[in-house]
Design a protein around this motif. Structure first.
Motif, PDB file in Angstrom:
ATOM      1  N   UNK A  52       0.832  -1.206   0.000  1.00  0.00           N
ATOM      2  CA  UNK A  52       0.000   0.000   0.000  1.00  0.00           C
ATOM      3  C   UNK A  52       0.865   1.255   0.000  1.00  0.00           C
ATOM      4  N   UNK A  53       1.896   1.284   0.841  1.00  0.00           N
ATOM      5  CA  UNK A  53       2.745   2.474   0.943  1.00  0.00           C
ATOM      6  C   UNK A  53       3.603   2.673  -0.315  1.00  0.00           C
ATOM      7  N   UNK A  54       4.045   1.573  -0.897  1.00  0.00           N
ATOM      8  CA  UNK A  54       4.811   1.709  -2.139  1.00  0.00           C
ATOM      9  C   UNK A  54       3.953   2.329  -3.230  1.00  0.00           C
ATOM     10  N   UNK A  55       2.707   1.878  -3.309  1.00  0.00           N
ATOM     11  CA  UNK A  55       1.806   2.419  -4.317  1.00  0.00           C
ATOM     12  C   UNK A  55       1.501   3.889  -4.038  1.00  0.00           C
ATOM     13  N   UNK A  56       1.385   4.241  -2.764  1.00  0.00           N
ATOM     14  CA  UNK A  56       1.016   5.610  -2.390  1.00  0.00           C
ATOM     15  C   UNK A  56       2.185   6.576  -2.454  1.00  0.00           C
ATOM     16  N   UNK A  57       3.398   6.113  -2.023  1.00  0.00           N
ATOM     17  CA  UNK A  57       4.529   7.031  -1.880  1.00  0.00           C
ATOM     18  C   UNK A  57       5.724   6.708  -2.761  1.00  0.00           C
ATOM     19  N   UNK A  58       5.814   5.460  -3.233  1.00  0.00           N
ATOM     20  CA  UNK A  58       6.975   5.072  -4.015  1.00  0.00           C
ATOM     21  C   UNK A  58       8.221   4.843  -3.186  1.00  0.00           C
ATOM     22  N   UNK A  59       8.079   4.742  -1.863  1.00  0.00           N
ATOM     23  CA  UNK A  59       9.237   4.576  -0.980  1.00  0.00           C
ATOM     24  C   UNK A  59       9.913   3.221  -1.202  1.00  0.00           C
ATOM     25  N   UNK A  60      11.206   3.167  -0.914  1.00  0.00           N
ATOM     26  CA  UNK A  60      11.971   1.924  -1.074  1.00  0.00           C
ATOM     27  C   UNK A  60      11.702   0.974   0.081  1.00  0.00           C
ATOM     28  N   UNK A  61      12.090  -0.293  -0.102  1.00  0.00           N
ATOM     29  CA  UNK A  61      11.943  -1.287   0.967  1.00  0.00           C
ATOM     30  C   UNK A  61      12.707  -0.869   2.214  1.00  0.00           C
ATOM     31  N   UNK A  62      13.913  -0.359   2.029  1.00  0.00           N
ATOM     32  CA  UNK A  62      14.730   0.044   3.175  1.00  0.00           C
ATOM     33  C   UNK A  62      14.067   1.175   3.953  1.00  0.00           C
ATOM     34  N   UNK A  63      13.523   2.148   3.235  1.00  0.00           N
ATOM     35  CA  UNK A  63      12.860   3.275   3.888  1.00  0.00           C
ATOM     36  C   UNK A  63      11.619   2.803   4.645  1.00  0.00           C
ATOM     37  N   UNK A  64      10.865   1.895   4.040  1.00  0.00           N
ATOM     38  CA  UNK A  64       9.656   1.396   4.690  1.00  0.00           C
ATOM     39  C   UNK A  64       9.993   0.552   5.911  1.00  0.00           C
ATOM     40  N   UNK A  65      11.070  -0.212   5.844  1.00  0.00           N
ATOM     41  CA  UNK A  65      11.496  -0.993   7.007  1.00  0.00           C
ATOM     42  C   UNK A  65      11.855  -0.078   8.177  1.00  0.00           C
ATOM     43  N   UNK A  66      12.508   1.037   7.879  1.00  0.00           N
ATOM     44  CA  UNK A  66      12.887   1.986   8.928  1.00  0.00           C
ATOM     45  C   UNK A  66      11.647   2.633   9.549  1.00  0.00           C
ATOM     46  N   UNK A  67      10.687   3.001   8.708  1.00  0.00           N
ATOM     47  CA  UNK A  67       9.447   3.599   9.207  1.00  0.00           C
ATOM     48  C   UNK A  67       8.686   2.602  10.074  1.00  0.00           C
ATOM     49  N   UNK A  68       8.626   1.359   9.595  1.00  0.00           N
ATOM     50  CA  UNK A  68       7.923   0.312  10.334  1.00  0.00           C
ATOM     51  C   UNK A  68       8.522   0.119  11.721  1.00  0.00           C
ATOM     52  N   UNK A  69       9.824   0.027  11.794  1.00  0.00           N
ATOM     53  CA  UNK A  69      10.488  -0.177  13.079  1.00  0.00           C
ATOM     54  C   UNK A  69      10.242   0.993  14.027  1.00  0.00           C
ATOM     55  N   UNK A  70      10.309   2.210  13.494  1.00  0.00           N
ATOM     56  CA  UNK A  70      10.100   3.399  14.321  1.00  0.00           C
ATOM     57  C   UNK A  70       8.670   3.459  14.855  1.00  0.00           C
ATOM     58  N   UNK A  71       7.706   3.112  14.008  1.00  0.00           N
ATOM     59  CA  UNK A  71       6.303   3.169  14.439  1.00  0.00           C
ATOM     60  C   UNK A  71       5.995   2.101  15.484  1.00  0.00           C
ATOM     61  N   UNK A  72       6.558   0.929  15.294  1.00  0.00           N
ATOM     62  CA  UNK A  72       6.306  -0.131  16.274  1.00  0.00           C
ATOM     63  C   UNK A  72       6.939   0.204  17.626  1.00  0.00           C
ATOM     64  N   UNK A  73       8.096   0.820  17.595  1.00  0.00           N
ATOM     65  CA  UNK A  73       8.741   1.238  18.848  1.00  0.00           C
ATOM     66  C   UNK A  73       7.913   2.322  19.548  1.00  0.00           C
TER      67      UNK A  73
END
Length: 380
Positions: A184-205
């Protein structure tokens, strides 16, 4: 004193549809007459439906007007007026503008839009430029470290009547499958896997550290000030139990049948998205609004991101797959949402109620708005 009679209409009453005439005086309904000839001086509605004005508890569509493209901001009052025109032409006479209260860390665009939207709507309302009645629904992202003081700074806004407590951390609620969130986020923002992994980790923390504390703190403020509180994207039994414990009276967009059923069991009103019903299901694979209705769990529809979906979805509830009566279906977008937020002066056609009215003609099963009145004054 101003008087008006709307005649030759299929008048939608709380429990039936009556062919007849409606009388309005000084913006209030004073009487309904069944049958008979068109009264002298009456406005002829040519057999169309006459319904209560719609009440919408959740629309974030103003965001599309204030920021039509990423990073492109439209003049605030112009955005407010064009949004209001879309709202009123959809038959919505009472709108809860849903503003995302977030922080810089996780959604800087939405955060930057908030002040512009509040300012634009306030100025447009004060200058009499809006045709619908607008209230504020603050959508609070509870994983934000500073969300409680940010909310406290806005809690006395005079039009604030509804707060929803949201947690969009991937891995639960809206996105129990983290992979679907990434798609969903790739389609919406075009962010890379690495960027999304970083966002995911930050949000879960952040969720682990702040979500429970912030949810309870905002719910307590709302309880003390009389603001209605909704949970958001309930998925599990625990989510609903927590919402009930905090005094939430609305479950907004539950993602599973289990959560919707438990909410209804506890007399928490279930709100589903009208676009979900019109499209035939959730765009991210969660609970279908149609299934929710067929199970008798649906109380309220909200337009979410498409104002025109609200009346369309209500009429779909009368089709073969759900089979509700027209009065029951229309109540999901009129009387039921009005009652949930304490707006007892509107939401149905009966003597003593405000004359918020919509004239509707049905074309090939599609309800088409032909005229709208708010407090007895024609606005569309």
């Amino acid at each position: 004193m101003t008087r008006m009679t709307l005649g030759n209409a299929q008048v939608l009453l709380p429990n039936e549809v009556v062919q007849g005439h409606l009388k309005v005086e000084d913006g209030w309904i004073i009487g309904i007459e069944a049958g008979g000839e068109l009264p002298t001086g009456a406005i002829d509605l040519e057999g169309d439906f006459l319904m209560p004005g719609l009440v919408d508890l959740h629309s974030d569509h103003l965001e599309k007007h204030i920021m039509p493209r990423p990073g492109v901001y439209w003049p605030a009052v112009s955005a407010a007026v064009s949004y209001d025109a879309q709202v009123i032409s959809s038959g919505i006479t009472t709108m809860f503008d849903s503003f995302g209260l977030v922080g810089e860390e996780f959604d800087s665009d939405r955060n930057a839009s908030l002040g512009r939207m509040l300012q634009g709507m306030e100025e447009a309302a004060n200058e009499g430029l809006l045709r619908a009645d607008h209230f504020i629904h603050l959508r609070c992202e509870i994983i934000e470290p500073d969300i409680v003081p940010r909310f406290a700074a806005l809690q006395e806004l005079p039009r604030l009547k509804l707060v929803s407590l949201m947690d969009h951390t991937p891995g639960q609620r809206t996105f129990p499958d983290e992979r679907k969130w990434k798609v969903h986020q790739k389609r919406r923002t075009g962010a890379s896997d690495a960027a999304l992994d970083a966002i995911l980790a930050a949000r879960q923390e952040a969720r682990d550290q702040y979500a429970t504390i912030n949810r309870r703190a905002i719910a307590e403020i709302c309880r003390e000030t009389g603001i209605v509180v909704a949970s958001h994207d309930d998925t599990t039994l625990d989510h609903v139990l927590e919402a009930d414990e905090l005094g939430n009276t609305i479950s907004e967009f539950p993602t599973t049948h289990l959560a919707a059923a438990e909410a209804r069991k506890r007399d928490i009103r279930v709100v589903m998205g009208a676009p979900n019903l019109v499209r035939g299901g959730s765009h991210i694979g969660n609970l279908s609004a149609g299934e929710c209705a067929r199970s008798g769990l649906l109380n309220i529809l909200a337009s979410d991101y498409v104002p025109a979906s609200l009346l369309h979805a209500a009429f779909l509830l009368t089709g073969e797959t759900v089979g509700w009566s027209l009065p029951r279906a229309i109540a999901t977008v009129t009387a039921s949402p009005a009652a949930c937020v304490g707006l007892d002066d509107r939401g149905e056609i009966s003597a003593g109620k405000r004359a918020d009215l919509v004239r509707v003609r049905v074309h090939n099963d599609l309800p088409v708005i032909r005229s709208v009145w708010r407090a007895g004054r024609i606005v569309y």
